[in-house]
Enzyme design. Structure first.
Site, PDB file in Angstrom:
ATOM      1  N   ASN A  97      23.854  16.645   1.223  1.00 10.09           N
ATOM      2  CA  ASN A  97      23.607  17.405  -0.006  1.00 10.09           C
ATOM      3  C   ASN A  97      22.243  18.094   0.012  1.00 10.09           C
ATOM      4  O   ASN A  97      22.085  19.185  -0.551  1.00 10.09           O
ATOM      5  CB  ASN A  97      23.774  16.507  -1.236  1.00 10.09           C
ATOM      6  CG  ASN A  97      25.248  16.377  -1.623  1.00 10.09           C
ATOM      7  OD1 ASN A  97      26.096  17.151  -1.162  1.00 10.09           O
ATOM      8  ND2 ASN A  97      25.566  15.401  -2.439  1.00 10.09           N
ATOM      9  N   VAL A 120      21.671  19.918 -10.842  1.00 11.39           N
ATOM     10  CA  VAL A 120      22.643  18.939 -11.347  1.00 11.39           C
ATOM     11  C   VAL A 120      23.208  18.083 -10.205  1.00 11.39           C
ATOM     12  O   VAL A 120      23.715  16.991 -10.416  1.00 11.39           O
ATOM     13  CB  VAL A 120      23.805  19.659 -12.090  1.00 11.39           C
ATOM     14  CG1 VAL A 120      24.810  18.680 -12.671  1.00 11.39           C
ATOM     15  CG2 VAL A 120      23.268  20.561 -13.198  1.00 11.39           C
ATOM     16  N   ASN A 122      23.855  15.599  -7.154  1.00 15.25           N
ATOM     17  CA  ASN A 122      23.374  14.230  -6.919  1.00 15.25           C
ATOM     18  C   ASN A 122      23.044  13.966  -5.462  1.00 15.25           C
ATOM     19  O   ASN A 122      23.598  14.633  -4.595  1.00 15.25           O
ATOM     20  CB  ASN A 122      24.456  13.237  -7.377  1.00 15.25           C
ATOM     21  CG  ASN A 122      24.320  12.947  -8.861  1.00 15.25           C
ATOM     22  OD1 ASN A 122      23.222  12.814  -9.366  1.00 15.25           O
ATOM     23  ND2 ASN A 122      25.457  12.860  -9.536  1.00 15.25           N
ATOM     24  N   ARG A 153      25.539   9.621 -23.453  1.00 13.78           N
ATOM     25  CA  ARG A 153      26.330   8.414 -23.176  1.00 13.78           C
ATOM     26  C   ARG A 153      25.786   7.227 -23.973  1.00 13.78           C
ATOM     27  O   ARG A 153      26.547   6.373 -24.421  1.00 13.78           O
ATOM     28  CB  ARG A 153      26.347   8.138 -21.668  1.00 13.78           C
ATOM     29  CG  ARG A 153      27.219   9.170 -20.943  1.00 13.78           C
ATOM     30  CD  ARG A 153      27.268   8.995 -19.448  1.00 13.78           C
ATOM     31  NE  ARG A 153      28.314   9.872 -18.896  1.00 13.78           N
ATOM     32  CZ  ARG A 153      28.409  10.211 -17.623  1.00 13.78           C
ATOM     33  NH1 ARG A 153      27.533   9.782 -16.741  1.00 13.78           N
ATOM     34  NH2 ARG A 153      29.400  10.991 -17.219  1.00 13.78           N
ATOM     35  N   HIS A 177      18.466   8.954 -12.388  1.00 14.87           N
ATOM     36  CA  HIS A 177      19.847   9.165 -12.837  1.00 14.87           C
ATOM     37  C   HIS A 177      20.745   8.326 -11.919  1.00 14.87           C
ATOM     38  O   HIS A 177      21.495   8.839 -11.116  1.00 14.87           O
ATOM     39  CB  HIS A 177      20.192  10.651 -12.724  1.00 14.87           C
ATOM     40  CG  HIS A 177      21.570  10.990 -13.184  1.00 14.87           C
ATOM     41  ND1 HIS A 177      22.053  10.647 -14.422  1.00 14.87           N
ATOM     42  CD2 HIS A 177      22.579  11.667 -12.576  1.00 14.87           C
ATOM     43  CE1 HIS A 177      23.292  11.084 -14.548  1.00 14.87           C
ATOM     44  NE2 HIS A 177      23.642  11.706 -13.441  1.00 14.87           N
TER      45      HIS A 177
HETATM   46  N1  APR Z   1      27.465  26.663  -1.970  1.00 16.58           N
HETATM   47  C1  APR Z   1      28.232  26.769  -3.080  1.00 16.58           C
HETATM   48  N2  APR Z   1      29.093  25.815  -3.482  1.00 16.58           N
HETATM   49  C2  APR Z   1      29.199  24.723  -2.739  1.00 16.58           C
HETATM   50  C3  APR Z   1      28.438  24.533  -1.555  1.00 16.58           C
HETATM   51  C4  APR Z   1      27.544  25.572  -1.169  1.00 16.58           C
HETATM   52  N3  APR Z   1      26.800  25.497  -0.075  1.00 16.58           N
HETATM   53  N4  APR Z   1      28.790  23.336  -1.031  1.00 16.58           N
HETATM   54  C5  APR Z   1      29.701  22.789  -1.844  1.00 16.58           C
HETATM   55  N5  APR Z   1      29.965  23.619  -2.875  1.00 16.58           N
HETATM   56  C6  APR Z   1      30.895  23.463  -3.991  1.00 16.58           C
HETATM   57  C7  APR Z   1      32.228  22.808  -3.613  1.00 16.58           C
HETATM   58  O1  APR Z   1      33.097  23.737  -2.982  1.00 16.58           O
HETATM   59  C8  APR Z   1      32.748  22.348  -4.984  1.00 16.58           C
HETATM   60  O2  APR Z   1      33.616  23.297  -5.594  1.00 16.58           O
HETATM   61  O3  APR Z   1      30.374  22.579  -4.978  1.00 16.58           O
HETATM   62  C9  APR Z   1      31.470  22.204  -5.817  1.00 16.58           C
HETATM   63  C10 APR Z   1      31.251  20.793  -6.309  1.00 16.58           C
HETATM   64  O4  APR Z   1      32.240  20.551  -7.240  1.00 16.58           O
HETATM   65  P1  APR Z   1      33.070  19.183  -7.336  1.00 16.58           P
HETATM   66  O5  APR Z   1      33.351  18.664  -5.972  1.00 16.58           O
HETATM   67  O6  APR Z   1      34.189  19.401  -8.296  1.00 16.58           O
HETATM   68  O7  APR Z   1      32.000  18.169  -7.967  1.00 16.58           O
HETATM   69  P2  APR Z   1      31.568  18.050  -9.483  1.00 16.58           P
HETATM   70  O8  APR Z   1      32.289  16.929 -10.126  1.00 16.58           O
HETATM   71  O9  APR Z   1      31.579  19.389 -10.136  1.00 16.58           O
HETATM   72  O10 APR Z   1      30.055  17.586  -9.310  1.00 16.58           O
HETATM   73  C11 APR Z   1      29.090  18.484  -8.789  1.00 16.58           C
HETATM   74  O11 APR Z   1      27.252  17.468  -9.913  1.00 16.58           O
HETATM   75  O12 APR Z   1      27.191  15.602 -11.241  1.00 16.58           O
HETATM   76  C12 APR Z   1      26.961  16.094  -9.957  1.00 16.58           C
HETATM   77  O13 APR Z   1      27.441  14.216  -8.518  1.00 16.58           O
HETATM   78  C13 APR Z   1      27.878  15.455  -8.928  1.00 16.58           C
HETATM   79  O14 APR Z   1      26.672  16.356  -7.047  1.00 16.58           O
HETATM   80  C14 APR Z   1      27.834  16.484  -7.849  1.00 16.58           C
HETATM   81  C15 APR Z   1      27.759  17.791  -8.638  1.00 16.58           C
END
Ligand code: APR
Length: 314
Positions: A97, A120, A122, A153, A177
């Site tokens: 990440n 946002v 993690n 929450r 967090h």
């Molecule tokens: N550039 C743009 N988007 C990206 C990249 C990148 N380099 N790498 C990953 N993504 C996108 C993924 O394709 C995905 O659609 O980030 C999105 C993350 O969305 P979800 O997997 O649905 O995760 P979500 O529940 O939205 O959480 C996102 O927020 O609360 C935190 O822990 C959680 O780190 C996580 C983030």
């Protein structure tokens, strides 16, 4: 007063819900979504645009073809990242990440040089630290979204326990967090009455434990983490910045001597306004809370050190 263009990088569950919420609230003029997964940003932008037809104020919702098309935004929200899978260690996830964050933030620095960043992704506090290191921007312009969600929450737990109207319940959660977060229900009021006058010591402990378990409880039922709560909390922070409301909300910020610490990002109450973090509020912490705060800080520093040990910043 700032302009009203918001970029959202990562149009997954949380990013898209933030976009939807913002467009229903009519907070901004334009939202631009970007996601690395083909079609995701475009599909969701179209869907949210069509929902916006019925919102009180129209919001333009577009998808960016590439990360560099997130241009001249006033606020950029970063939710890009991958979730932890099977055999990944926490350190593996951290490195993955952090690399995503480096790429995303380098693009923001180049294309939205005046923006305020709300991080946002993690692990939140460490990713917020990465944003600081990569941009080198003044620290008021980078803020991590954590306390706004954890606070909602905590308020939920108080509402469930007392039955009193949620709108009059305060919220205050500091620290990381994660598992060492520090809910402070004894510091808040319900309808101007200190919560300590309304619930027992045992109930206070219950509120603390349930708040800390708030995210996991949703995962237990849903099989995935929450997104309405995070989406609304993001919108709350965007609104505070765009409307220069001077709202106090716990957020992950870079300390520079406050609370006796430097060069670490952690959740503390701040004032959010047009300049982003306009002030860090230093609470008097009692000995017990201070000890918890130091434990929480160490857990964040451990994460930062994983990156340093892997020469991430050099
Ligand atoms: N550039 C743009 N988007 C990206 C990249 C990148 N380099 N790498 C990953 N993504 C996108 C993924 O394709 C995905 O659609 O980030 C999105 C993350 O969305 P979800 O997997 O649905 O995760 P979500 O529940 O939205 O959480 C996102 O927020 O609360 C935190 O822990 C959680 O780190 C996580 C983030």
């Amino acid at each position: 007063m700032r302009g009203r263009k918001v970029g959202i990088i990562g149009a997954g569950a949380v990013g898209a819900t933030a976009a939807y919420t913002l467009s229903m609230m009519g907070t901004c003029h334009e939202i631009v979504l970007f996601d690395i997964a083909d079609g995701v940003a475009k599909g969701k932008a179209i869907d949210i645009s069509q929902a916006s037809y019925y919102a009180p104020q129209g919001t333009i919702v577009n998808a960016a073809e590439s990360a560099s098309d997130i241009k001249d935004c006033d606020v950029v929200v970063i939710t890009a990242g991958v979730p932890r899978k099977g055999d990944m260690t926490r350190a593996d996830l951290l490195m993955i990440n952090a690399k995503i964050m480096k790429e995303v933030v380098t693009n923001i620095k180049e294309n939205s040089p005046e923006a305020i960043i709300i991080c946002v992704s993690n692990p939140l506090d460490v990713m917020t630290y990465v944003c600081h290191q990569i941009t080198g921007w003044s620290r008021n312009r980078i803020v991590g979204m954590a306390g706004a969600l954890d606070g909602s929450r905590m308020a939920y737990q108080i509402q469930q326990l007392t039955g009193y109207n949620a709108g009059q319940i305060g919220s205050l959660v500091i620290g990381d967090h994660g598992e060492n977060m520090i809910p402070l229900p004894h510091k808040i009021s319900v309808g101007d009455i200190p919560l300590s006058e309304l619930v027992s010591k045992e109930q206070m402990e219950q509120i603390i434990n349930r708040t800390k378990n708030g995210g996991a409880e949703i995962v237990k039922h849903l099989g995935t983490s929450g997104y309405y709560g995070p989406g609304r909390a993001i919108a709350f922070m965007v609104e505070a910045i765009l409307n220069d409301t001077k709202t106090i909300v716990s957020s992950s910020v870079l300390l520079d001597g406050e609370y006796g610490h430097k060069d670490v990002t952690v959740g503390v109450p701040v004032v959010l306004g047009a300049n982003g973090v306009e002030k860090i509020i230093e609470l008097e912490l009692d000995a017990d809370t201070k000890e918890k705060f130091d434990i929480s800080l160490r857990s964040i520093e451990n994460g930062i050190n994983v990156l340093k040990d892997n020469n991430f910043f050099t």
